[in-house]
Scaffold this motif. Structure first.
Motif: not given
Length: 311
Positions: A5-11
């Motif tokens: 449903l959702f994808a998220f990329v963070v440092r």
């Protein structure tokens, strides 16, 4: 029905959001998971390299690699191996599109939003075919998960680890001052003004008393110290008697209750020591202002704000 449903990329180092997918579903639990994973991203150094955070109907899977964290929110019916295949594909695509130095130098949130189109294609492929791409085979990922199984956590586990409650993390003391509090009420503004007045009175009386103390004798030295200590406590409640409380009223602190009562106690003791140099009405005024400031400090809460940043 979509399973990813959702994808998220963070440092990893500071939790800076790098990119995210546009979600077209607005279920309550999905919105809660999105908010929670963004909060969790602020303390990624406490997380394992790979893990799953279990929810009621939706799970959060994450994978940390080369200073970047890859998150996805999936339906609980989706096998973990496929979820981690998706994260492997997402990592491969992201590292192929953006050099590590570009990621390191990013300063504003979501600098790579154009990557959303790639995420959408990847999500669509997995939701339609349920299979991995880009040379990442399901068998390879399953073997890797057998050798190094992901850590399975519950929402309660993660919230306790991050010192959070109801989806809102309490940041460490070092970063606490960056958290915004609710707007000051009329009573709060009045309290700050009165605190500044008390602080100024303490400073003026203390400095004035220093002049006579060193001209005549040193018997009044303790009185000078009491005035100045009260001043230092009404700049930390703002300046003099209530110095520590202005600070507590304006900024968030994880030890707010302890600090507030400690400052109140010091202010009361200082004023009790100064009995004789101040009449009963003056003492009552200073102590009342300190009590009001303490009460308002304890009642003021963190401002609830959206973490979506338009995504």
């Amino acid at each position: 029905m979509s399973l990813i449903l959702f994808a998220f990329v963070v440092r990893v180092r500071d939790g800076l959001p790098l990119t995210a997918s546009t979600d077209f579903q607005h279920s309550k639990e999905l919105q809660e998971r999105k908010q929670q994973l963004k909060v969790f991203s602020k303390s990624l150094n406490t997380f394992p390299e790979r893990g799953t955070i279990k929810g009621h109907e939706l799970h959060i899977h994450f994978f940390l690699s080369e200073g970047v964290a890859y998150w996805t929110v999936c339906a609980c019916s989706l096998p973990s191996a496929i979820a981690f295949c998706f994260l492997e594909d997402l990592r491969w695509e992201f590292t192929a599109s953006f050099d590590n130095s570009v990621v390191t130098l990013a300063t504003r949130p979501y600098p790579f939003l154009e990557f959303d189109s790639v995420i959408q294609k990847l999500q669509q492929q997995y939701n339609q075919s349920g299979g991995p791409s880009l040379g990442v085979t399901l068998a390879e990922v399953q073997e890797e998960l057998k050798l190094n199984p992901p850590q399975v956590l519950t929402m309660e586990d993660v919230q306790l680890t991050n010192g959070s409650a109801n989806g809102h993390a309490k940041l460490a003391a070092a970063s606490g001052q960056s958290q915004r509090l609710e707007p000051a009420s009329a009573h709060g503004i009045l309290s700050l003004v009165l605190n500044i007045m008390c602080a100024a009175l303490n400073l003026i009386r203390g400095v004035h008393l220093i002049e006579y103390t060193f001209q005549d004798d040193y018997d009044g030295l303790w009185n000078v110290m009491a005035f100045l200590l009260a001043f230092v406590c009404c700049i930390c409640q703002t300046l003099a008697v209530p110095a520590t409380q202005c600070h507590l009223y304006l900024f968030y602190s994880t030890l707010k209750k302890l600090k507030s009562f400690a400052l109140l106690a010091v202010i009361v003791l200082c004023n009790a020591f100064l009995f004789g140099l101040r009449n009963a009405w003056q003492l009552a005024f200073h102590v009342s202002v300190a009590c009001l400031s303490t009460l308002l400090c304890l009642q003021r809460r963190l401002l609830e704000r959206s973490l979506d940043c338009g995504v």
